[in-house]
Design an enzyme around this catalytic site. Sequence first.
Site, PDB file in Angstrom:
ATOM      1  N   CYS A   2       0.867  -1.191   0.000  1.00  0.00           N
ATOM      2  CA  CYS A   2       0.000   0.000   0.000  1.00  0.00           C
ATOM      3  C   CYS A   2       0.899   1.235   0.000  1.00  0.00           C
ATOM      4  O   CYS A   2       2.099   1.153   0.172  1.00  0.00           O
ATOM      5  CB  CYS A   2      -0.862   0.028   1.254  1.00  0.00           C
ATOM      6  SG  CYS A   2      -1.869  -1.426   1.481  1.00  0.00           S
ATOM      7  N   ARG A  27       1.428   1.352  -5.982  1.00  0.00           N
ATOM      8  CA  ARG A  27       1.600   0.415  -4.860  1.00  0.00           C
ATOM      9  C   ARG A  27       0.271  -0.213  -4.446  1.00  0.00           C
ATOM     10  O   ARG A  27       0.225  -1.199  -3.705  1.00  0.00           O
ATOM     11  CB  ARG A  27       2.215   1.137  -3.665  1.00  0.00           C
ATOM     12  CG  ARG A  27       3.587   1.717  -3.888  1.00  0.00           C
ATOM     13  CD  ARG A  27       4.054   2.496  -2.673  1.00  0.00           C
ATOM     14  NE  ARG A  27       4.223   1.623  -1.538  1.00  0.00           N
ATOM     15  CZ  ARG A  27       5.367   1.014  -1.231  1.00  0.00           C
ATOM     16  NH1 ARG A  27       6.419   1.176  -2.005  1.00  0.00           N
ATOM     17  NH2 ARG A  27       5.474   0.231  -0.177  1.00  0.00           N
ATOM     18  N   TRP A  75      -3.786  -1.664  -1.220  1.00  0.00           N
ATOM     19  CA  TRP A  75      -3.745  -2.918  -1.962  1.00  0.00           C
ATOM     20  C   TRP A  75      -4.253  -3.945  -0.966  1.00  0.00           C
ATOM     21  O   TRP A  75      -3.520  -4.349  -0.060  1.00  0.00           O
ATOM     22  CB  TRP A  75      -2.336  -3.257  -2.432  1.00  0.00           C
ATOM     23  CG  TRP A  75      -2.274  -4.566  -3.134  1.00  0.00           C
ATOM     24  CD1 TRP A  75      -1.948  -5.786  -2.600  1.00  0.00           C
ATOM     25  CD2 TRP A  75      -2.563  -4.830  -4.496  1.00  0.00           C
ATOM     26  NE1 TRP A  75      -2.016  -6.770  -3.540  1.00  0.00           N
ATOM     27  CE2 TRP A  75      -2.384  -6.213  -4.723  1.00  0.00           C
ATOM     28  CE3 TRP A  75      -2.949  -4.045  -5.567  1.00  0.00           C
ATOM     29  CZ2 TRP A  75      -2.595  -6.818  -5.968  1.00  0.00           C
ATOM     30  CZ3 TRP A  75      -3.148  -4.639  -6.803  1.00  0.00           C
ATOM     31  CH2 TRP A  75      -2.974  -5.999  -6.989  1.00  0.00           C
ATOM     32  N   ASN A 101       0.876  -0.167   5.944  1.00  0.00           N
ATOM     33  CA  ASN A 101       1.333  -1.004   4.833  1.00  0.00           C
ATOM     34  C   ASN A 101       2.017  -2.202   5.450  1.00  0.00           C
ATOM     35  O   ASN A 101       2.966  -2.060   6.216  1.00  0.00           O
ATOM     36  CB  ASN A 101       2.315  -0.240   3.938  1.00  0.00           C
ATOM     37  CG  ASN A 101       2.893  -1.156   2.855  1.00  0.00           C
ATOM     38  OD1 ASN A 101       2.217  -2.083   2.402  1.00  0.00           O
ATOM     39  ND2 ASN A 101       4.133  -0.925   2.474  1.00  0.00           N
ATOM     40  N   GLY A 102       1.514  -3.407   5.138  1.00  0.00           N
ATOM     41  CA  GLY A 102       2.119  -4.630   5.680  1.00  0.00           C
ATOM     42  C   GLY A 102       1.029  -5.611   6.081  1.00  0.00           C
ATOM     43  O   GLY A 102      -0.131  -5.459   5.708  1.00  0.00           O
ATOM     44  N   GLU A 481       7.699 -22.138 -18.035  1.00  0.00           N
ATOM     45  CA  GLU A 481       7.602 -20.733 -17.598  1.00  0.00           C
ATOM     46  C   GLU A 481       8.796 -19.945 -18.086  1.00  0.00           C
ATOM     47  O   GLU A 481       8.664 -18.807 -18.546  1.00  0.00           O
ATOM     48  CB  GLU A 481       7.489 -20.671 -16.072  1.00  0.00           C
ATOM     49  CG  GLU A 481       7.517 -19.261 -15.499  1.00  0.00           C
ATOM     50  CD  GLU A 481       6.438 -18.334 -16.060  1.00  0.00           C
ATOM     51  OE1 GLU A 481       5.487 -18.820 -16.698  1.00  0.00           O
ATOM     52  OE2 GLU A 481       6.555 -17.116 -15.869  1.00  0.00           O
ATOM     53  N   LYS A 485       8.528 -16.536 -20.391  1.00  0.00           N
ATOM     54  CA  LYS A 485       9.153 -15.267 -19.980  1.00  0.00           C
ATOM     55  C   LYS A 485       9.992 -14.706 -21.116  1.00  0.00           C
ATOM     56  O   LYS A 485       9.916 -13.533 -21.453  1.00  0.00           O
ATOM     57  CB  LYS A 485      10.056 -15.470 -18.745  1.00  0.00           C
ATOM     58  CG  LYS A 485       9.401 -15.505 -17.412  1.00  0.00           C
ATOM     59  CD  LYS A 485       8.756 -14.246 -16.919  1.00  0.00           C
ATOM     60  CE  LYS A 485       7.369 -13.951 -17.348  1.00  0.00           C
ATOM     61  NZ  LYS A 485       6.313 -14.910 -17.176  1.00  0.00           N
ATOM     62  N   GLU A 488       7.797 -13.687 -24.368  1.00  0.00           N
ATOM     63  CA  GLU A 488       6.799 -12.603 -24.263  1.00  0.00           C
ATOM     64  C   GLU A 488       7.446 -11.226 -24.112  1.00  0.00           C
ATOM     65  O   GLU A 488       6.825 -10.229 -24.443  1.00  0.00           O
ATOM     66  CB  GLU A 488       5.812 -12.856 -23.126  1.00  0.00           C
ATOM     67  CG  GLU A 488       6.349 -12.747 -21.730  1.00  0.00           C
ATOM     68  CD  GLU A 488       5.222 -12.901 -20.701  1.00  0.00           C
ATOM     69  OE1 GLU A 488       4.083 -12.503 -20.961  1.00  0.00           O
ATOM     70  OE2 GLU A 488       5.501 -13.453 -19.625  1.00  0.00           O
ATOM     71  N   HIS A 504      11.859 -37.530 -30.238  1.00  0.00           N
ATOM     72  CA  HIS A 504      10.599 -37.835 -30.956  1.00  0.00           C
ATOM     73  C   HIS A 504      10.208 -36.707 -31.895  1.00  0.00           C
ATOM     74  O   HIS A 504       9.042 -36.549 -32.231  1.00  0.00           O
ATOM     75  CB  HIS A 504       9.493 -38.103 -29.931  1.00  0.00           C
ATOM     76  CG  HIS A 504       9.798 -39.277 -29.063  1.00  0.00           C
ATOM     77  ND1 HIS A 504       9.763 -40.575 -29.510  1.00  0.00           N
ATOM     78  CD2 HIS A 504      10.207 -39.340 -27.758  1.00  0.00           C
ATOM     79  CE1 HIS A 504      10.101 -41.390 -28.526  1.00  0.00           C
ATOM     80  NE2 HIS A 504      10.383 -40.666 -27.451  1.00  0.00           N
ATOM     81  N   LYS A 604      -1.935  -6.881 -19.219  1.00  0.00           N
ATOM     82  CA  LYS A 604      -1.647  -7.460 -17.906  1.00  0.00           C
ATOM     83  C   LYS A 604      -2.767  -8.404 -17.473  1.00  0.00           C
ATOM     84  O   LYS A 604      -2.521  -9.431 -16.868  1.00  0.00           O
ATOM     85  CB  LYS A 604      -1.468  -6.355 -16.854  1.00  0.00           C
ATOM     86  CG  LYS A 604      -1.087  -6.871 -15.477  1.00  0.00           C
ATOM     87  CD  LYS A 604       0.179  -7.677 -15.510  1.00  0.00           C
ATOM     88  CE  LYS A 604       0.498  -8.329 -14.190  1.00  0.00           C
ATOM     89  NZ  LYS A 604       1.601  -9.314 -14.304  1.00  0.00           N
TER      90      LYS A 604
END
Length: 609
Positions: A2, A27, A75, A101-102, A481, A485, A488, A504, A604
């Site tokens: 946050c 944030r 957040w 924040n936390g 993955e 990365k 993209e 194969h 996103k």
Amino acid sequence: MCGIVGYIGEEQAAPVLLGGLKKLEYRGYDSAGVAVHNSSGLHVVKAKGRLAVLDGILEGGATLPGTVGIGHTRWATHGAPSDVNSHPQVSDGGLFAVVHNGIIENYLYLKNHLKRRGVAFVSDTDTEVVAQMLEYYYKGDVLQAIRQVTDRVEGSYALGIICAHCPEKVFAVRKDSPLIVGLGQGENFIASDVTAILGHTRRICRLKDREIAVLERGGARFFDAELDPVEKQEELVEWDVAAAEKGGYEHFMMKEICEQPEALGKTISPRIREGRVVLDGIRLSKEEIEGLSRIYIVACGTSYHVGAVAKYAMEKLLRLPIEVDVASEFRYREPILDSRTLVIIISQSGETADTLAALREAKRQGARTLSIVNVVGSTIASESDDVLYTWAGPEIAVASTKAYSTQLAMIYLIALYMVQELGTMPQQELAGLLAQLENLPRLAERCLAEKKEIQYFASRYFNAGDIYFIGRNVDYAASLEASLKLKEISYIHSEAYTGGELKHGPISLIEEGTLVVAICTCRRLFEKMMANIREVKARGAVVLGITTPQLAEALAQEADCLFAVPDTAEFMLPSMSILPLQLFAYYVASMKGCDIDKPRNLAKSVTVE
Ligand code: AGP
């Protein structure tokens, strides 16, 4: 994550607070609020929605006079976005307003403790507990009250506090979450990071854990946890605002790669207490877990790659069939679900259209649904039977990194929770795995400290036309993955194959100089992978090996270069092997001059089918 700001000076506080919060919206942005002292007392204005909603209510700050105040952009972690869950949170008697924040890890214990003593709570947040505790322990000295509270709370916090009895002061204290003090001429500030105050001052002091700041117009005083005065070193900030928003990193993606140790800690630590997994968002009883016939894991993109790891990890631990589906295929293949099926939905945004549709199909067929989501109160979270949140904070870069890592950690937690509830693993073995899970943040920190090696290797191959990733078992899942990365953000063609599958067909793609990244951290399949490396090298490939220190010497016999990641439990190895490969993708894209945070053609959150 946050955003916090605080102000005391000669100007009207509300416009200054709103301006600071605008700089901190990256944030967190699901709700916002301010608290301001003026001649008629302490006033709080807060609202769900983007900061623009609050700005409109306050008419840019004009409707709330006063020269002392605190502000927050949220957040959500505990309590879905709503007016009442917005910050500032206020104590029962209106004496304290708090922005935070936390994560207060023991907030439920503290909340129940106060409720038994007659304190009335109005929100679902952990932060309200802090405001109520401050009033509960306040006997006329705010510093003493802060000390009483910080002696009792566990977890991470950056707190901005104002007290109705102290209209000429702003208080601040932190532990594990950043908080700075800005020093001006006749005015002083607090902020989560310098972004919020660079327009007013470049003179700052950084609070250390448990240090308390007391701001007045004429200056700031600092105290340690025992309330002894401390002298603080003043810094002059050289950053420009754009750099500050990224914490000094060039791109949000690198910032978020480097935030992974902290994000892992915030996701894991609150859920392992006294040697047991404690999952706050899951109501699956032992009987329901015993009654499961199958688990489906359904997601898209990077979140789907978490499912690929989960299949190996959960089948190994639970000895239960695990099916992994791409969400866009799931509902069109007419899956066979029933009440004995658990469907785990994974989504960072909680809004991906294909994944939401898969969730609704699972519910239509009567399956139990559990979602792993990063955005609190998102659609997928709200429609799932159970939801477990990753506390990774906002992920701004389109390419997902810290969300992937914290989703993996959540999968490990769910699997170990089920094993714990079923009692199918000796306690000592379970304790060992939990210890390794709790150690992941430190191992990740160690791994990310080796950026230069990866940057050097990327400089040699950023012009490659094709790059292939190979692995077996969990290493193959990680290679999926790693390949995504790279492609993209660098637009280089890349594929991931199981080592055993090369012969194969795919091996026909290998020619002189082709780069193959071989992930070989899985000890029991290492020799198989060495054979695959010899296969591709015989066709002219250049091989970058990703392995553990124990296997590095053997791998060095075949690979052209290698990068060793810390060893851990086999099913957790993708949490390590992905880190250098996130960096590899980043550096290759950076050297190609690509738009790393906003790659072409991508969004996103894909909220359309
Ligand atoms: C990953 O880097 C991409 N941004 C993309 O594949 C993403 O993982 C996918 O769209 C799923 O998003 P979600 O996790 O928000 O559902």
